[in-house]
Write a protein that holds these residues in place. Structure first.
Motif, short mmCIF file in Angstrom:
data_model
loop_
_atom_site.label_atom_id
_atom_site.label_comp_id
_atom_site.label_asym_id
_atom_site.label_seq_id
_atom_site.Cartn_x
_atom_site.Cartn_y
_atom_site.Cartn_z
N ARG A 120 9.35 39.09 -15.45
CA ARG A 120 10.40 39.46 -16.37
C ARG A 120 11.14 38.22 -16.83
N LYS A 121 11.22 38.07 -18.07
CA LYS A 121 11.86 36.86 -18.58
C LYS A 121 12.90 37.23 -19.62
N GLU A 122 13.89 36.42 -19.67
CA GLU A 122 14.87 36.58 -20.74
C GLU A 122 14.23 36.06 -22.02
N ASP A 177 -1.19 34.78 -8.27
CA ASP A 177 0.12 34.31 -7.83
C ASP A 177 0.24 32.84 -8.18
N LYS A 178 1.47 32.37 -8.14
CA LYS A 178 1.64 30.93 -8.36
C LYS A 178 1.40 30.20 -7.04
N GLY A 179 0.85 29.02 -7.15
CA GLY A 179 0.60 28.24 -5.95
C GLY A 179 0.95 26.79 -6.20
N ASN A 197 7.19 37.42 -22.26
CA ASN A 197 6.67 37.79 -20.94
C ASN A 197 6.68 36.68 -19.94
N ASP A 198 5.56 36.44 -19.36
CA ASP A 198 5.47 35.48 -18.28
C ASP A 198 5.64 34.07 -18.77
N GLY A 199 5.89 33.94 -20.00
CA GLY A 199 6.34 32.64 -20.32
C GLY A 199 5.59 31.89 -21.35
N LEU A 200 6.45 31.28 -22.04
CA LEU A 200 6.02 30.29 -22.95
C LEU A 200 5.91 29.07 -22.05
N TYR A 201 4.75 28.55 -21.88
CA TYR A 201 4.62 27.34 -21.08
C TYR A 201 3.82 26.36 -21.91
N ASN A 202 3.79 25.16 -21.43
CA ASN A 202 3.07 24.13 -22.16
C ASN A 202 1.66 24.07 -21.59
N CYS A 217 1.28 25.81 -9.88
CA CYS A 217 0.12 26.15 -10.70
C CYS A 217 -0.27 27.61 -10.54
N TRP A 218 -1.03 28.10 -11.48
CA TRP A 218 -1.54 29.47 -11.45
C TRP A 218 -2.80 29.53 -12.30
N CYS A 219 -3.54 30.63 -12.16
CA CYS A 219 -4.75 30.78 -12.96
C CYS A 219 -4.47 31.73 -14.12
N CYS A 259 -0.42 24.47 -15.03
CA CYS A 259 0.70 24.06 -14.17
C CYS A 259 1.99 23.82 -14.94
N ASN A 260 1.98 23.98 -16.25
CA ASN A 260 3.20 23.81 -17.03
C ASN A 260 3.85 22.45 -16.77
N GLN A 261 3.05 21.44 -16.60
CA GLN A 261 3.50 20.09 -16.29
C GLN A 261 4.45 20.03 -15.09
#
Ligand SMILES: *[C@@H]1O[C@H](CO)[C@@H](O)[C@H](O)[C@H]1NC(C)=O
Ligand SMILES: *[C@@H]1O[C@H](CO)[C@@H](O)[C@H](O)[C@H]1NC(C)=O
Ligand SMILES: *[C@@H]1O[C@H](CO)[C@@H](O)[C@H](O)[C@H]1NC(C)=O
Ligand SMILES: *[C@@H]1O[C@H](CO)[C@@H](O)[C@H](O)[C@H]1NC(C)=O
Ligand SMILES: *[C@@H]1O[C@H](CO)[C@@H](O)[C@H](O)[C@H]1NC(C)=O
Length: 322
Positions: A317-319, A136-138, A99-104, A124-126, A118-120
């Motif tokens: 949507r993510k690959e 939303d991302k900011g 989904n919206d992502g694998l982030y760190n 950023c987002w909440c 903020c995924n380094q």
């Protein structure tokens, strides 16, 4: 496996030395199996007092191996672990959509998600307590005042065709047992199990007032379950997830997970305003099913869920990400 003590046949001089060696290493080393049963994405070692100390990969955070590790630490380990790492995560041959992502993620001192992520990067987002984006991302000025709790999780599974439908009460029993025994989730947090062949729905509900400090969080139980059905169990040496109902294997072919937060998410899109409570994360399992992003509306009065497909959420949507 490397590190298995003394399993190979040692030569004679070594045999003589063995008692000494054991004394030196400390018999704990020989008797204890210093691994983390509930989290294989850890590095463990015996400390000076013969205690087995395990730290999560990626964060070096000391984890409690008699309970589940928090999803934040697990995501961090997953993102930071080198993809070629041996024996950590078994790569799935199937596409994984996260989904919206694998982030760190940034985890707090308890290993929970920090409200702002903020995924380094400078974007950023909440997030909510399951680490899913809810605004939303900011930029870096974005403020997230609190970590909003996800208090309701709906796991929607579709099983492979079976000759005869499962018996609902047996299925209910097995799933509750699974969450209690394997994920150590207190049974009162499994609110309901619904079944209409081939769809199974598991509702997990836990709000902040119900959760005591020792309780496993539904976010973590759902994440362990998610990884189990994907064939990427996080448990150490507990074998594959093999769920059976009266001896009949339950093979999951598709899983959707819906998260409901205590407060509505704050996306600026117009149609995401009224009544919308949660952003949905889609997990695609096994058969490369089509990818969809869904949202759920919570009709407070009827208590029923209504699924709505929102195509505009293209950003979500993510690959396949692994
Ligand atoms: C986080 O960063 C990684 C690496 O830069 C990237 O692949 C991933 O898509 C990012 N995730 C999000 C949610 O922005
Ligand atoms: C399901 O199994 C229970 C016992 O486990 C039994 O009492 C019940 O009649 C069964 N229901 C059906 C529809 O077979
Ligand atoms: C928590 O859940 C219980 C039981 O469902 C409910 O009675 C209570 O009002 C909820 N508390 C909050 C703060 O939502
Ligand atoms: C580890 O978790 C178990 C189960 O929740 C708990 O009883 C125990 O106190 C915890 N240990 C530590 C060191 O936090
Ligand atoms: C140590 O743990 C691993 C994984 O749980 C298991 O396969 C192995 O048999 C254990 N060894 C001993 C000596 O208990």
């Amino acid at each position: 496996m490397a590190g298995d003590p003394g399993l190979a046949l040692p030569s004679r001089p070594l045999l003589l030395l063995l008692p000494v060696l054991l004394a030196v290493i400390g018999h704990a080393a020989a008797q204890h199996n210093c691994t983390c049963p509930t989290n294989k994405m850890t590095v463990c070692e015996l400390d000076g007092r013969g205690r087995c100390l395990c730290r999560a990969l990626g964060s070096n955070f000391e984890v409690n191996c008699s309970t589940l590790t928090s999803k934040c630490l697990l995501l961090k380990a997953r993102v930071s672990a080198p993809k070629t790492a041996r024996g950590l995560v078994r790569p799935s041959e199937h596409a994984i959509v996260d989904n919206d992502g694998l982030y760190n993620p940034d985890c707090d001192h308890d290993g929970r998600f920090k409200a702002r992520q903020c995924n380094q990067t400078s974007e950023c987002w909440c997030v909510n307590s399951v680490g899913v984006r809810r605004t939303d991302k900011g930029d870096q000025n974005l403020r997230c005042d609190e970590l909003v709790r996800t208090h309701h999780i709906l796991i929607d599974l579709r099983h492979r065709p079976v000759a005869r439908a499962f018996n609902h009460s047996d299925l209910d029993y097995e799933l509750r047992r699974l969450f209690r025994d394997r994920y150590r989730l207190h049974p009162r947090f499994v609110a309901a199990v619904h079944y209409e062949q081939p769809t199974i729905q598991i509702e997990l509900a836990q709000n902040s007032s119900q959760k005591t400090p020792g309780d496993v969080d539904i976010a973590d139980a759902a994440y362990y379950f998610e990884r189990d059905v994907k064939g990427e169990s996080l448990f150490q040496g507990r074998g594959d997830f093999d769920m059976r109902v009266r001896g009949e294997p339950l093979d999951v072919e598709r899983t959707l997970i819906y998260y409901l937060d205590e407060k509505p998410p704050q996306f600026s899109m117009k149609r995401l305003t009224a009544g919308l409570i949660a952003v949905i994360v889609v997990v695609v399992v096994a058969l490369a099913a089509c990818i969809a992003v869904l949202v759920i509306t919570n009709r407070r009065r009827s208590g029923k869920y209504k699924k709505v497909e929102i195509k505009e959420l293209g950003e979500l949507r993510k690959e396949p990400s692994l």
